[in-house]
Design a protein around this motif. Structure first.
Motif: not given
Lengths: 195, 392
Positions: B130-155
């Motif tokens: 259930a904990h992992e599902f919330v990360h999925f449902e709330e798009n936490h991975t995409l948000e993390m990548l977006g934040a990384a993009r802002n920090a210019r380390v997305t690649g």
């Protein structure tokens, strides 16, 4: 001048790092404490070119298609190289035959093979020394079915190992017999005098 | 339905635009069931495509436990806590001794056997899923990548993220990639809170959420490796998960809001019983005897499967080989063979110790008992020779 610099650099590099070379048919001394007899030419890759395991290896068609590893382990040595996050099994003098089998299978599992199992574990005598031979089967990380053969001969405090790995499809069968001959040809230190 | 498609399309466009904007928000909101990126030029679509490839690699890898009943059981638990998203999630039980589970944005859901071995009942497993599902449902991975993009380390992050789910070696090294895949403490807390609500809503015992973390912490503290003992101060799961002590306290406090539900550890053990020996063997290979002995002690509390558990204890002690270990290993093998579920290997383990002690007759007897139970064993030829030698 430029050419001289290139040659000089190449010479310096070759002095530091052993390069892959031809292992010609006949008696061959890999970087281990034993020699073997090769019935045909192989390509030899010394330990510096062995990415995950200790010792050097010979191959006919390349690392992923067939290779025969040669290595001698002292007490406390590992068959595989240290890597982050990998717990290495270590050889211990006096290990039982079954512990030696597990040393090999667990080492291969640690470097990326899955479902690696030993089969046909049998006693053997090579160059006057008792040891074991066994078959290997498992998968490489890309799902490719792998088969292999191994021989492990303890002599004194050392363990002498030959490990053959190849894809099950074609490559294993193509060299299985030749590798069997290589294993039987192991010339081990401290061997009883013949004749 | 059409409105929903348009909205999803619009949402992904907005999301990709946000990603491409260096200073944009990285809040992707909550995922609707059936969401997939429709803008094939977006970063998300690229990630999705790579995850699909990683999923195909995982299926081929040989790491997936091929047991429909077990996979069905785990999928069922995940469906119970994920509601309408059930069809978006493809569960893979991955043969890996690490305590781990993750869900990629494309729905690839990997549940490691190391987690299944350590859960004591279905509720504890449900808590992690259930904990992992919330990360999925709330798009936490995409948000993390977006934040990384802002920090210019997305690649770099994208490469590691995809690599981390791309194959068995990388899967095994997921903890190492955790530094890049870590979610913020806020996201972890969100996953804990919503996850508990989902598991309790599905009829699971909310109090089990803290128990599985407490057990993991105790196990890590027993480790013979400094690195793992230190990670007990955190979780050993991902570095930015809240500290375990804090987390257990918060989970306990929140669980008090829900009515306790009886758990059924006996039924759960029955589900994993066919795999117990293999999974314990995987633990033994990791060569952390203190940690594994602690785990076996806990698994033994149920007082079932003692033949298998005592065999594993004997193997660990025999391999550790510290002063007195061989005697303890011998006792463990002898205890194992008193139980009906003792594996044939218990007799082999006993034989090895007797042989090393020069007890040739009892060693030969034990080897014979082993072969009588496993006549087709891979080492039958060797053992027959050993018996001959021992009998003189």
């Amino acid at each position: 001048m430029k050419k001289l610099l290139v040659i000089g650099a190449a010479a310096a590099l070759s002095a530091c790092v052993a390069m892959p070379s031809v292992a010609p048919a006949g008696q061959f001394a890999p970087d281990a404490e034993f020699t073997v007899n090769l019935s045909e030419d192989w390509s030899y890759w010394p330990p510096a070119h062995n990415p995950a395991m200790e010792g050097g290896y010979v191959t006919q068609d390349g690392f992923f298609l067939n290779r025969v590893h040669f290595v001698t382990l002292d007490d406390g040595d590992s068959l595989i190289r240290a890597a982050r996050g990998v717990e290495r099994p270590f050889y211990s003098t006096g290990s039982s035959e079954l512990e030696i089998v597990e040393l090999v299978t667990n080492s291969l599992t640690s470097i990326g093979y899955t479902t690696m199992e030993a089969d046909s574990i049998r006693p053997t005598t090579i160059d006057g020394h008792s040891g074991i031979e066994f078959a290997l089967s498992g998968k490489w990380e890309n799902g490719l079915n792998i088969k292999g053969d191994a021989a492990a001969i303890p002599v004194g405090d050392q363990l002498h190992l030959v490990v053959f790995l190849a894809p099950e499809l074609h490559y294993y069968d193509a060299l299985h017999s030749s590798v069997g001959d290589i294993i039987q040809s192991m010339d081990l230190p401290g061997s009883p005098a013949v004749g | 339905m059409l409105d929903s498609k348009i909205w999803r399309h619009r949402r992904w466009l907005l999301a990709s635009a946000a990603l491409l904007s260096a200073c944009a928000s990285t809040d992707y909101g909550t995922r609707a069931a059936g969401d997939r990126p429709s803008d094939l030029t977006s970063t998300e679509a690229s990630l999705w495509y790579q995850m699909d490839n990683a999923e195909a690699d995982l299926r081929r890898s040989g790491s997936v436990v091929d047991d429909p009943e077990l996979a069905g059981f785990v999928s069922g638990v995940l469906c119970n806590v994920s509601g309408d998203h059930c069809d978006d999630l493809n569960v893979y039980v991955v043969r890996n001794a690490e305590f781990n589970a993750f869900m990629a944005p494309n729905g690839m859901s990997a549940v490691y056997t190391g987690l299944l071995l350590r859960a004591e009942d279905e509720s504890q497993l449900a808590a992690v899923l259930a904990h992992e599902f919330v990360h999925f449902e709330e798009n936490h991975t995409l948000e993390m990548l977006g934040a990384a993009r802002n920090a210019r380390v997305t690649g770099m992050v994208l490469g590691v993220a995809v690599g981390a789910v791309g194959g068995p070696m990388a899967l095994g090294d997921l903890a190492a990639a955790g530094g890049f895949l870590s979610f913020s403490r806020e996201k972890e807390t969100e996953a804990d809170i919503k996850g508990m609500r989902y598991m309790a809503g599905a009829g699971y015992n909310a109090g089990s959420a803290s128990l599985i973390w407490q057990n993991l912490q105790d196990e890590l503290e027993a480790s013979g490796f400094d690195r793992r003992r230190r990670s007990a101060g955190n979780t050993g799961f991902f570095d930015t998960h809240p500290g375990v002590e804090d987390r257990i306290g918060e989970l306990n406090m929140r669980a008090a809001e829900f009515v306790p539900v009886d758990t059924d550890p006996v039924a759960y053990r029955a589900m994993i019983r066919p795999f117990l020996q293999d999974w314990l063997d995987d633990e033994i290979v990791r060569r952390d005897p203190e940690r594994t002995l602690h785990l076996i002690e806990r698994l033994s509390a149920l007082e079932t499967d003692m033949g298998v558990l005592e065999y594993a204890r004997g193997r660990i002690l025999a391999l550790r080989d510290e002063e007195g270990d061989q005697g303890l290993a011998r006792e463990a093998f002898l205890t194992s063979i008193e139980h009906g579920d003792a594996p044939a290997l218990s007799w082999r383990g006993l034989a090895e110790i007797e042989r090393a002690n020069g007890q040739n007759q009892s060693a030969a007897d034990a080897y014979e008992a082993y072969l009588s139970r496993a006549p087709d064993a891979a080492d039958a030829a060797l053992v027959e020779r050993l018996i001959e030698d021992l009998r003189g």
